[in-house]
Write an enzyme that holds these catalytic residues in place. Structure first.
Site, PDB file in Angstrom:
ATOM      1  N   ASP A 138      36.558  62.397  21.903  1.00 55.02           N
ATOM      2  CA  ASP A 138      35.034  62.490  21.610  1.00 55.02           C
ATOM      3  C   ASP A 138      34.825  63.309  20.461  1.00 55.02           C
ATOM      4  O   ASP A 138      34.882  64.402  20.557  1.00 55.02           O
ATOM      5  CB  ASP A 138      34.305  62.803  22.830  1.00 55.02           C
ATOM      6  CG  ASP A 138      34.473  61.636  23.869  1.00 55.02           C
ATOM      7  OD1 ASP A 138      34.626  60.563  23.787  1.00 55.02           O
ATOM      8  OD2 ASP A 138      34.261  62.056  25.034  1.00 55.02           O
ATOM      9  N   ARG A 140      25.573  62.461   5.060  1.00 55.39           N
ATOM     10  CA  ARG A 140      26.356  63.742   5.421  1.00 55.39           C
ATOM     11  C   ARG A 140      26.047  64.297   6.625  1.00 55.39           C
ATOM     12  O   ARG A 140      24.989  64.726   6.905  1.00 55.39           O
ATOM     13  CB  ARG A 140      25.767  64.554   4.326  1.00 55.39           C
ATOM     14  CG  ARG A 140      25.597  64.193   2.815  1.00 55.39           C
ATOM     15  CD  ARG A 140      27.002  64.143   2.292  1.00 55.39           C
ATOM     16  NE  ARG A 140      27.173  63.384   0.927  1.00 55.39           N
ATOM     17  CZ  ARG A 140      28.379  63.313   0.358  1.00 55.39           C
ATOM     18  NH1 ARG A 140      29.224  63.517   0.917  1.00 55.39           N
ATOM     19  NH2 ARG A 140      28.243  62.858  -0.971  1.00 55.39           N
ATOM     20  N   GLY A 164      37.734  59.971  33.724  1.00 50.08           N
ATOM     21  CA  GLY A 164      38.349  61.060  34.682  1.00 50.08           C
ATOM     22  C   GLY A 164      38.293  62.236  34.056  1.00 50.08           C
ATOM     23  O   GLY A 164      38.532  63.100  34.845  1.00 50.08           O
ATOM     24  N   ARG A 191      42.827  56.212  21.730  1.00 48.02           N
ATOM     25  CA  ARG A 191      41.679  55.803  20.940  1.00 48.02           C
ATOM     26  C   ARG A 191      40.751  57.086  20.570  1.00 48.02           C
ATOM     27  O   ARG A 191      40.720  58.187  21.372  1.00 48.02           O
ATOM     28  CB  ARG A 191      40.647  54.771  21.795  1.00 48.02           C
ATOM     29  CG  ARG A 191      40.062  55.283  23.059  1.00 48.02           C
ATOM     30  CD  ARG A 191      39.368  54.388  23.789  1.00 48.02           C
ATOM     31  NE  ARG A 191      38.852  54.650  24.929  1.00 48.02           N
ATOM     32  CZ  ARG A 191      37.803  54.332  25.660  1.00 48.02           C
ATOM     33  NH1 ARG A 191      37.106  53.816  25.093  1.00 48.02           N
ATOM     34  NH2 ARG A 191      37.478  55.080  26.829  1.00 48.02           N
ATOM     35  N   GLY A 251      18.864  55.954  37.004  1.00 51.04           N
ATOM     36  CA  GLY A 251      18.527  56.610  35.955  1.00 51.04           C
ATOM     37  C   GLY A 251      17.323  57.969  36.046  1.00 51.04           C
ATOM     38  O   GLY A 251      17.729  58.757  37.037  1.00 51.04           O
ATOM     39  N   ASP A 265      29.607  61.020  34.450  1.00 50.52           N
ATOM     40  CA  ASP A 265      30.944  61.414  34.954  1.00 50.52           C
ATOM     41  C   ASP A 265      30.505  62.737  35.548  1.00 50.52           C
ATOM     42  O   ASP A 265      31.218  63.129  36.362  1.00 50.52           O
ATOM     43  CB  ASP A 265      31.918  61.635  33.633  1.00 50.52           C
ATOM     44  CG  ASP A 265      32.191  60.355  32.980  1.00 50.52           C
ATOM     45  OD1 ASP A 265      32.239  59.238  33.531  1.00 50.52           O
ATOM     46  OD2 ASP A 265      32.350  60.334  31.775  1.00 50.52           O
ATOM     47  N   THR A 288      22.295  69.700  27.731  1.00 46.81           N
ATOM     48  CA  THR A 288      23.289  70.083  26.654  1.00 46.81           C
ATOM     49  C   THR A 288      23.762  69.127  25.395  1.00 46.81           C
ATOM     50  O   THR A 288      23.613  67.822  25.731  1.00 46.81           O
ATOM     51  CB  THR A 288      24.737  70.337  27.467  1.00 46.81           C
ATOM     52  OG1 THR A 288      25.330  69.178  28.157  1.00 46.81           O
ATOM     53  CG2 THR A 288      24.497  71.275  28.501  1.00 46.81           C
TER      54      THR A 288
END
Length: 315
Positions: free
Chosen positions: A16, A31, A43, A92, A229, A259, A292
């Site tokens: 990520d 930029r 996981g 990936r 949500g 997650d 965060t």
């Protein structure tokens, strides 16, 4: 603190990469800020979040190529126990960009390498061998080539032991599990996915609870969680239905929130919490992760504060 064993499974991990720009617009060079880089995938994120609260888990991760090696090195560097499965191609990457002007986040997710039947069968063997009495968490998307029936096949393999399978997936794979009869301990989905399965809008909490309960009654899973949500989370099981309020926090980034919820719920069960308190811990971890930036997950002090203030009600 004692806990039952937890094994997480990530068939389609990603490296990520997250950054920010003043404004996202076409046809010009944007930029970017220096990127934040983290190992990711369902996981993997669940195991990382479990570690934040001092919990223990082992991550089964399919890795290939230089990117896969980078992820393996990062997981080892933080002391996360890992069982690597050789992926049939390069792991990936995913890319997230925050537009500071609009405060919106754009997320670009690559598909991952194509799996063969032999790759799929080998992964099932590895997971079944590694599973212990406790919980196995199958979270995230299937790689190309892995059929929608994968979770059902894994559930069948796990019936030979004492591990409960927790499934957090989407699309055809979610539909296959929801059709029932596979012995899954828990099935999690979001409100949009639940409405898609139901074939109607689930506007009220009672609608969602009734639909989740119908899946339990039909044998889709022993318990079903639907994330609504900002309206919190609902769990239905043979013991009834419960709702956990979503904490009112400033949302910086939602990456990894789902997650983190699964991590909190699973860790709560593994530590002997009731399903409703485990639901509250999951909700606290999801809300803390939203506080965060980028791909950073929750902070322990935020989770503890939010969990202490949890609001759980029976439906």
């Amino acid at each position: 603190m004692t806990q039952a064993p937890i094994l997480t499974v990530t068939l389609n991990p990603a490296l990520d990469i997250s950054t920010a720009v003043d404004h996202v617009r076409p046809d010009v060079k944007l930029r970017c800020d220096a990127p934040a880089i983290d190992p990711g995938g369902g996981g993997v994120n669940v195991s990382r979040a479990i570690a934040v609260l001092g919990g223990e888990s082992t991550a089964v991760v399919a890795l290939g190529g230089p990117v896969g090696q980078h992820i393996a090195d990062m997981l080892r560097a933080v002391g996360l126990p890992m069982i690597a499965i050789q992926a049939p191609g390069d792991t990936r990457q995913s890319f997230a960009v925050i537009d500071r002007e609009s405060r919106q986040q754009y997320r670009f997710v690559m598909p991952g390498p194509e799996w063969s039947k032999a790759d799929t069968d080998r992964s099932l063997d590895v997971i079944a061998k590694a599973a212990r009495a406790g919980f196995v968490v199958l979270s995230g998307s299937n790689p190309p080539g892995v059929g929608a029936e994968y979770a059902a096949r894994l559930a069948e393999r796990l019936t030979r032991g004492d591990a409960g399978l927790i499934v957090d997936t989407s699309g055809a794979a979610l539909k296959a599990v929801a059709e029932g009869g596979h012995g899954v301990a828990l099935l999690r989905m979001d409100a949009e996915e639940a409405a898609g399965l139901a074939g109607r809008e689930l506007t009220a909490r009672a609608d969602t609870a009734a639909f989740a309960a119908s899946l339990v009654a039909a044998g889709a899973a022993q318990a079903v969680i639907v994330a609504r949500g900002g309206d919190g989370n609902i769990i239905a099981s043979g013991g009834g239905a419960w709702h956990a309020e979503a904490a009112k926090v400033e949302v910086v980034s939602k990456v990894g929130a789902g997650d983190s919820f699964v991590a909190g719920f699973t860790l709560g069960l593994a530590r002997g919490h009731s399903p409703q308190d485990a639901l509250g811990l999951g909700a606290a971890m999801a809300s803390a992760t939203c506080m965060t930036p980028a791909t950073e997950l929750c902070r322990a002090e935020d989770v503890e504060r939010l969990f202490a203030a949890r609001v759980i009600s029976r439906l």
